[in-house]
Design an enzyme around this catalytic site. Sequence first.
Site, short mmCIF file in Angstrom:
data_model
loop_
_atom_site.label_atom_id
_atom_site.label_comp_id
_atom_site.label_asym_id
_atom_site.label_seq_id
_atom_site.Cartn_x
_atom_site.Cartn_y
_atom_site.Cartn_z
N ARG A 251 0.84 -1.21 0.00
CA ARG A 251 0.00 0.00 0.00
C ARG A 251 0.87 1.25 0.00
O ARG A 251 0.54 2.25 -0.66
CB ARG A 251 -0.96 -0.03 1.20
CG ARG A 251 -2.02 1.07 1.14
CD ARG A 251 -3.11 0.88 2.17
NE ARG A 251 -2.63 1.03 3.53
CZ ARG A 251 -3.39 0.90 4.62
NH1 ARG A 251 -4.67 0.60 4.49
NH2 ARG A 251 -2.89 1.04 5.82
N LYS B 50 -2.50 7.17 1.14
CA LYS B 50 -2.33 7.37 2.57
C LYS B 50 -1.23 8.42 2.73
O LYS B 50 -0.07 8.10 2.92
CB LYS B 50 -1.96 6.04 3.24
CG LYS B 50 -2.42 5.99 4.68
CD LYS B 50 -2.39 4.60 5.23
CE LYS B 50 -2.29 4.63 6.73
NZ LYS B 50 -3.29 5.44 7.43
N GLU C 224 -16.38 6.52 6.09
CA GLU C 224 -15.59 5.87 7.14
C GLU C 224 -15.46 6.84 8.30
O GLU C 224 -15.98 7.94 8.26
CB GLU C 224 -14.22 5.46 6.59
CG GLU C 224 -13.39 6.62 6.05
CD GLU C 224 -12.05 6.19 5.43
OE1 GLU C 224 -11.58 5.07 5.70
OE2 GLU C 224 -11.49 7.01 4.69
#
Length: 286
Positions: A50, A149, A182
Site C-alpha cells: 500500500r 495514505k 468511514e
Amino acid sequence: MKVYLNGKFVHHSKASVSVFDHGLLYGDGVFEGIRSYGGRVFKLEAHIDRLFESARTIMLRIPMSRAELIEVVKSCLRVNRLRDAYIRLVVTRGVGDLGLDPRRCARQTVFVIADKIQLYPRSLYERGLDIVTVATQRNVPEALNPQIKSLNYLNNILAKIEAINAGYEEALMLSPSGYVTECTGENLFLVKDGALVTPPPYIGVLRGITRQTVMDLGRRMGLDVREDLLTRHDCFNAEEVFLTGTAAEIVPVVTIDGRVIGRGRPGPVTRRLQEEFRALTRTEGL
Ligand code: PMP
C-alpha cells in the site's frame, strides 16, 4: 528509543527532519501505521504494497526496495527490543525550497518509528463506542483520493475536532451525496440478516488492511460479505456496527447520532470477529 532515519538508527532525541522538508511544509509524503504482535509484524507485506501504491500515485520514488523496507521494520523492533509495537513508516518528498515544486526536493526522507502500542481502554471494546455524524465530508476521490495514505490528514482531523466539540470520540464521515464513508482513522462495517457490509472504495474510503482481514474472516465464518453503498438509515437499523483499523483493531459501535444500534451492546458477530482476529494476530505475521 532508536529511530531509523535515512539509513541510520539514531536516538529519538536526535531524530529530526528539516523545516524545509516538504513532508512538513506541504504534507507531501506517504505513510503506513503497522502493528506487531509477539514479535511478528502483522500484514507487513500488505502495508508495504500500500505504501508503494500511495507513492506511485504521488510520483514519489521510495529510495529502497520492498525487501529493504521489510528488513528496516524488523530491525526497528530488534534494536528497541519490542514485541508488541506500533510502527510508523514514513516517506516524504524530502528537503526542498519554499515553493511546492517537488523537483526541488533532491532526496526523499525515510523514517521508521517503532514504539510501545498505546492500547485503547478495555471499556471501549466491552461497552462499545458512541459516534456522531459530522458536517465535514470525506475527501472525494476525484480531488484527493483517500486511497493515497498521505501525510495530509486535515480532512480527518477536521472531522475529529467536530466530534470532540460535540462530546464524542469518533466521527462518522459522509460522502457529498450523503453516503456513509468511514471514520477518521477506521473503516466501518454493519451486520444485518447474516450479511457483513462495508462501503465500497469508490465512495471515498481507504482500503483498510484490517477491513480486508475482517472481510476474509467474515467469508470464512459463512457470512455474506459485500461492499455496498450505505446510508445513515442503514446504520441506524443494523443489528451491529463496528469499526476496523490497525491501531484500534475491531471496535463495536453502540450508538450513532443518538440512535441505539441493535441491543446497544457489542453484538455476537462483532465478538466472534474480534476473537478470530485475535487468533490470527497470534499465528500470522513476518
Ligand atoms: N481509514 C483511514 C482514514 C485510516 O487512516 C485508517 C488507518 N490506516 C483506516 C481507515 C484503517 O486502515 P488499516 O486497517 O489499514 O489500518
